[in-house]
Design a protein around this motif. Structure first.
Motif, short mmCIF file in Angstrom:
data_model
loop_
_atom_site.label_atom_id
_atom_site.label_comp_id
_atom_site.label_asym_id
_atom_site.label_seq_id
_atom_site.Cartn_x
_atom_site.Cartn_y
_atom_site.Cartn_z
N ILE A 7 1.29 -0.85 -0.16
CA ILE A 7 -0.09 0.13 -0.12
C ILE A 7 0.97 0.71 -0.04
CG2 ILE A 7 -2.12 -1.70 1.14
CD1 ILE A 7 -1.14 0.38 3.48
N LYS A 8 2.28 1.35 0.57
CA LYS A 8 3.13 2.40 0.80
C LYS A 8 3.09 2.40 -0.78
CE LYS A 8 7.62 4.14 2.55
NZ LYS A 8 8.41 4.53 3.55
N ASP A 9 4.46 1.34 -1.76
CA ASP A 9 4.29 1.27 -2.98
C ASP A 9 3.19 2.26 -3.97
OD1 ASP A 9 7.12 0.19 -1.75
OD2 ASP A 9 5.93 -2.05 -3.06
N LEU A 10 2.15 1.63 -3.37
CA LEU A 10 0.90 2.08 -4.56
C LEU A 10 0.98 3.58 -4.37
CD1 LEU A 10 -1.45 -1.42 -3.88
CD2 LEU A 10 -0.70 -0.01 -6.55
N ARG A 11 0.60 3.52 -3.19
CA ARG A 11 0.64 4.71 -2.77
C ARG A 11 1.63 6.53 -3.42
NH1 ARG A 11 3.02 8.76 0.96
NH2 ARG A 11 3.37 6.64 1.94
N GLU A 12 3.04 5.76 -2.61
CA GLU A 12 3.61 5.93 -3.53
C GLU A 12 4.12 6.38 -5.52
OE1 GLU A 12 7.09 4.59 -1.70
OE2 GLU A 12 7.16 6.15 -0.14
N ASP A 13 3.65 5.01 -6.25
CA ASP A 13 3.18 5.20 -7.61
C ASP A 13 2.77 6.04 -7.38
OD1 ASP A 13 5.31 3.45 -7.54
OD2 ASP A 13 4.49 1.20 -7.32
N ASN A 14 1.74 6.37 -7.10
CA ASN A 14 0.43 7.57 -7.54
C ASN A 14 0.19 8.43 -7.14
OD1 ASN A 14 -2.13 5.40 -8.91
ND2 ASN A 14 -1.12 4.11 -7.44
N ASP A 15 1.67 9.17 -6.60
CA ASP A 15 1.79 10.32 -6.08
C ASP A 15 0.96 10.90 -5.20
OD1 ASP A 15 4.54 10.62 -7.71
OD2 ASP A 15 2.61 10.54 -9.26
N LYS A 16 0.56 9.87 -3.71
CA LYS A 16 -0.93 10.45 -3.57
C LYS A 16 0.33 10.86 -1.80
CE LYS A 16 -4.16 9.55 -5.85
NZ LYS A 16 -4.92 11.16 -6.03
N ALA A 47 -8.92 -2.67 3.19
CA ALA A 47 -8.47 -3.35 2.10
C ALA A 47 -8.99 -3.09 0.81
CB ALA A 47 -8.10 -4.66 2.39
N ILE A 48 -10.61 -3.67 0.40
CA ILE A 48 -11.67 -3.32 -0.82
C ILE A 48 -11.66 -2.03 -1.25
CG2 ILE A 48 -13.72 -3.84 -1.28
CD1 ILE A 48 -14.16 -6.05 0.67
N ALA A 49 -11.44 -1.25 0.05
CA ALA A 49 -11.24 -0.25 -0.60
C ALA A 49 -9.98 0.27 -1.43
CB ALA A 49 -11.81 0.82 0.13
N LEU A 50 -8.61 0.08 -1.11
CA LEU A 50 -8.21 0.63 -1.83
C LEU A 50 -7.67 -0.83 -3.00
CD1 LEU A 50 -5.35 0.07 2.21
CD2 LEU A 50 -6.16 2.34 0.24
N ALA A 51 -7.83 -1.65 -2.28
CA ALA A 51 -7.59 -2.44 -3.82
C ALA A 51 -8.56 -1.78 -5.04
CB ALA A 51 -8.61 -3.70 -3.66
N LYS A 52 -9.58 -1.47 -4.96
CA LYS A 52 -10.86 -0.81 -5.73
C LYS A 52 -10.20 0.85 -6.14
CE LYS A 52 -15.22 -2.79 -4.19
NZ LYS A 52 -16.59 -2.39 -4.11
N TYR A 53 -9.43 1.67 -4.79
CA TYR A 53 -8.88 2.28 -5.10
C TYR A 53 -8.11 2.71 -6.22
CZ TYR A 53 -6.77 7.34 -4.38
OH TYR A 53 -6.57 8.48 -4.53
N TYR A 54 -6.85 1.64 -5.85
CA TYR A 54 -5.59 1.58 -7.07
C TYR A 54 -5.76 0.64 -8.49
CZ TYR A 54 -3.08 3.88 -3.49
OH TYR A 54 -2.25 4.55 -2.22
N ASN A 55 -7.01 -0.27 -8.68
CA ASN A 55 -7.76 -0.66 -9.55
C ASN A 55 -6.71 -2.37 -9.60
OD1 ASN A 55 -9.21 -1.79 -11.10
ND2 ASN A 55 -7.48 -1.25 -13.19
N VAL A 56 -6.25 -3.28 -8.13
CA VAL A 56 -5.68 -3.72 -8.12
C VAL A 56 -5.91 -5.26 -7.00
CG1 VAL A 56 -3.43 -2.58 -7.74
CG2 VAL A 56 -4.62 -3.17 -5.78
N SER A 57 -6.23 -6.37 -7.33
CA SER A 57 -6.65 -7.25 -6.35
C SER A 57 -5.74 -7.33 -5.17
CB SER A 57 -5.63 -8.33 -7.13
OG SER A 57 -4.76 -9.53 -6.05
N LEU A 58 -7.10 -7.63 -4.20
CA LEU A 58 -6.55 -8.35 -2.96
C LEU A 58 -5.84 -8.48 -2.45
CD1 LEU A 58 -9.91 -8.69 -0.94
CD2 LEU A 58 -8.65 -6.55 -0.97
N ASP A 59 -5.22 -10.11 -3.54
CA ASP A 59 -4.00 -10.13 -3.40
C ASP A 59 -2.86 -10.33 -3.21
OD1 ASP A 59 -5.36 -13.07 -2.79
OD2 ASP A 59 -5.61 -13.43 -4.90
#
Length: 113
Positions: A7-16, A47-59
């Protein structure tokens, strides 16, 4: 307690910022930061909300796969697809029985190794 590097990597990759994600999840930035550090468990709904936000799977978020979209049926070997099709044809009660039998078989195979 799990550390959720993804979630940190996704956040940083999306400049959030942590604040932006905290607002999205209706929590404080301090509490969101605890998720990234592994000092607090992420509730399933978040976790579901984050997966939807980033369009990634929970896995992917959980670190169970490196494929952001998770594993799809088409990614499976033909033998596994056939097994899934057979399980889908069973009633819920039959699935429970089949799962129990499969677990016994897997344990037996592991013992022989």
């Amino acid at each position: 307690m799990a550390k959720y590097n993804r979630i940190k990597d996704l956040r940083e990759d999306n400049d959030k910022t942590q604040q932006e994600l905290a607002e999205y999840l209706c929590t404080s930035s301090q509490h969101y930061g605890k998720y990234e550090l592994g000092h607090a468990e992420i509730p399933f709904e978040r976790a579901i909300a984050l997966a939807k936000y980033y369009n990634v799977s929970l896995d992917y978020i959980a670190g169970l796969t490196n494929n952001k979209q998770g594993i799809s049926y088409g990614d499976l070997e033909p033998e596994l697809q056939e097994l899934i099709n057979a399980l889908r044809s069973l009633s819920p009660e039959e699935r429970v029985k089949a799962a129990s039998m499969l677990q016994l078989m897997l344990n037996a195979v592991k013992i022989k190794k």
